[in-house]
Motif scaffolding. Structure first.
Motif, PDB file in Angstrom:
ATOM      1  N   VAL A 262      53.168  57.168  36.047  1.00 26.41           N
ATOM      2  CA  VAL A 262      53.110  55.881  35.348  1.00 26.41           C
ATOM      3  C   VAL A 262      52.187  56.044  34.149  1.00 26.41           C
ATOM      4  O   VAL A 262      51.030  56.438  34.296  1.00 26.41           O
ATOM      5  N   THR A 263      52.699  55.755  32.968  1.00 21.98           N
ATOM      6  CA  THR A 263      51.859  55.794  31.771  1.00 21.98           C
ATOM      7  C   THR A 263      51.359  54.388  31.470  1.00 21.98           C
ATOM      8  O   THR A 263      51.939  53.400  31.914  1.00 21.98           O
ATOM      9  N   GLY A 264      50.276  54.300  30.731  1.00 21.75           N
ATOM     10  CA  GLY A 264      49.717  53.000  30.406  1.00 21.75           C
ATOM     11  C   GLY A 264      49.123  52.302  31.618  1.00 21.75           C
ATOM     12  O   GLY A 264      49.167  51.075  31.726  1.00 21.75           O
ATOM     13  N   ALA A 265      48.548  53.079  32.529  1.00 25.35           N
ATOM     14  CA  ALA A 265      48.071  52.533  33.794  1.00 25.35           C
ATOM     15  C   ALA A 265      46.689  51.891  33.723  1.00 25.35           C
ATOM     16  O   ALA A 265      46.170  51.451  34.741  1.00 25.35           O
ATOM     17  N   SER A 266      46.110  51.803  32.540  1.00 20.39           N
ATOM     18  CA  SER A 266      44.772  51.217  32.461  1.00 20.39           C
ATOM     19  C   SER A 266      44.793  49.697  32.459  1.00 20.39           C
ATOM     20  O   SER A 266      43.806  49.062  32.808  1.00 20.39           O
ATOM     21  N   ASN A 267      45.929  49.090  32.085  1.00 20.24           N
ATOM     22  CA  ASN A 267      45.988  47.627  32.116  1.00 20.24           C
ATOM     23  C   ASN A 267      47.433  47.144  32.092  1.00 20.24           C
ATOM     24  O   ASN A 267      48.363  47.935  31.959  1.00 20.24           O
ATOM     25  N   GLY A 268      47.599  45.865  32.259  1.00 18.53           N
ATOM     26  CA  GLY A 268      48.908  45.239  32.155  1.00 18.53           C
ATOM     27  C   GLY A 268      49.915  45.728  33.187  1.00 18.53           C
ATOM     28  O   GLY A 268      49.572  46.027  34.331  1.00 18.53           O
TER      29      GLY A 268
ATOM     30  N   LEU B 131      49.550  47.390  37.071  1.00 20.61           N
ATOM     31  CA  LEU B 131      50.140  46.716  38.231  1.00 20.61           C
ATOM     32  C   LEU B 131      51.212  47.576  38.897  1.00 20.61           C
ATOM     33  O   LEU B 131      51.309  47.622  40.127  1.00 20.61           O
ATOM     34  N   THR B 132      52.014  48.269  38.090  1.00 17.60           N
ATOM     35  CA  THR B 132      53.060  49.134  38.632  1.00 17.60           C
ATOM     36  C   THR B 132      52.457  50.287  39.416  1.00 17.60           C
ATOM     37  O   THR B 132      52.889  50.583  40.539  1.00 17.60           O
TER      38      THR B 132
ATOM     39  N   ALA C 173      51.512  52.751  44.628  1.00 16.21           N
ATOM     40  CA  ALA C 173      50.572  53.447  45.512  1.00 16.21           C
ATOM     41  C   ALA C 173      50.403  52.701  46.836  1.00 16.21           C
ATOM     42  O   ALA C 173      50.337  53.317  47.897  1.00 16.21           O
ATOM     43  N   GLU C 174      50.360  51.387  46.764  1.00 15.06           N
ATOM     44  CA  GLU C 174      50.156  50.594  47.974  1.00 15.06           C
ATOM     45  C   GLU C 174      51.312  50.703  48.961  1.00 15.06           C
ATOM     46  O   GLU C 174      51.113  50.531  50.152  1.00 15.06           O
ATOM     47  N   VAL C 175      52.516  50.996  48.475  1.00 15.30           N
ATOM     48  CA  VAL C 175      53.650  51.140  49.395  1.00 15.30           C
ATOM     49  C   VAL C 175      53.918  52.588  49.768  1.00 15.30           C
ATOM     50  O   VAL C 175      54.922  52.896  50.400  1.00 15.30           O
TER      51      VAL C 175
ATOM     52  N   ALA D  16      48.633  58.451  37.438  1.00 12.99           N
ATOM     53  CA  ALA D  16      48.487  57.364  36.473  1.00 12.99           C
ATOM     54  C   ALA D  16      47.894  57.887  35.175  1.00 12.99           C
ATOM     55  O   ALA D  16      46.798  58.434  35.164  1.00 12.99           O
ATOM     56  N   GLY D  17      48.625  57.724  34.104  1.00 13.25           N
ATOM     57  CA  GLY D  17      48.154  58.156  32.799  1.00 13.25           C
ATOM     58  C   GLY D  17      47.545  57.004  32.027  1.00 13.25           C
ATOM     59  O   GLY D  17      48.038  55.879  32.059  1.00 13.25           O
ATOM     60  N   MET D  18      46.430  57.290  31.369  1.00 12.75           N
ATOM     61  CA  MET D  18      45.779  56.302  30.513  1.00 12.75           C
ATOM     62  C   MET D  18      45.008  57.029  29.426  1.00 12.75           C
ATOM     63  O   MET D  18      44.754  58.225  29.550  1.00 12.75           O
TER      64      MET D  18
END
Length: 60
Positions: free
Chosen positions: A10-16, A20-21, A26-28, A34-36
Motif C-alpha cells: 500500500v502506497t501513501g500509507a501515512s494518511n487518508g 486506512l487501507t 493488516a487487521e484482517v 506500507a509505503g510513505m
C-alpha cells in the motif's frame, strides 16, 4: 466468506485512504508493506499505528 491472507503493498500509507487501507488489511490478516514518504516527523503517528496492529497480531 473467508479470505486467504495475502502479501499487499500500500502506497501513501501515512494518511487518508492509504493509511486506512493498510490498517484494515493488516487487521484482517494480510501481510502489509506500507509505503510513505517519511517514517519520522509528521508521519511518525502512522508508523506507530501500523506497528501497533503488527504487534497485536504477533507478527515479527
Amino acid at each position: 466468506m473467508t479470505t486467504q491472507p495475502n502479501f499487499v503493498v500500500v502506497t501513501g500509507a501515512s494518511n487518508g485512504l492509504g493509511h486506512l487501507t493498510a490498517q484494515a488489511l493488516a487487521e484482517v490478516g494480510h501481510t502489509v508493506r506500507a509505503g510513505m514518504r517519511a517514517s519520522t516527523g509528521r508521519d511518525s503517528y502512522a508508523v506507530a499505528a501500523l506497528t501497533e496492529v503488527k504487534t497485536e497480531r504477533g507478527c515479527g
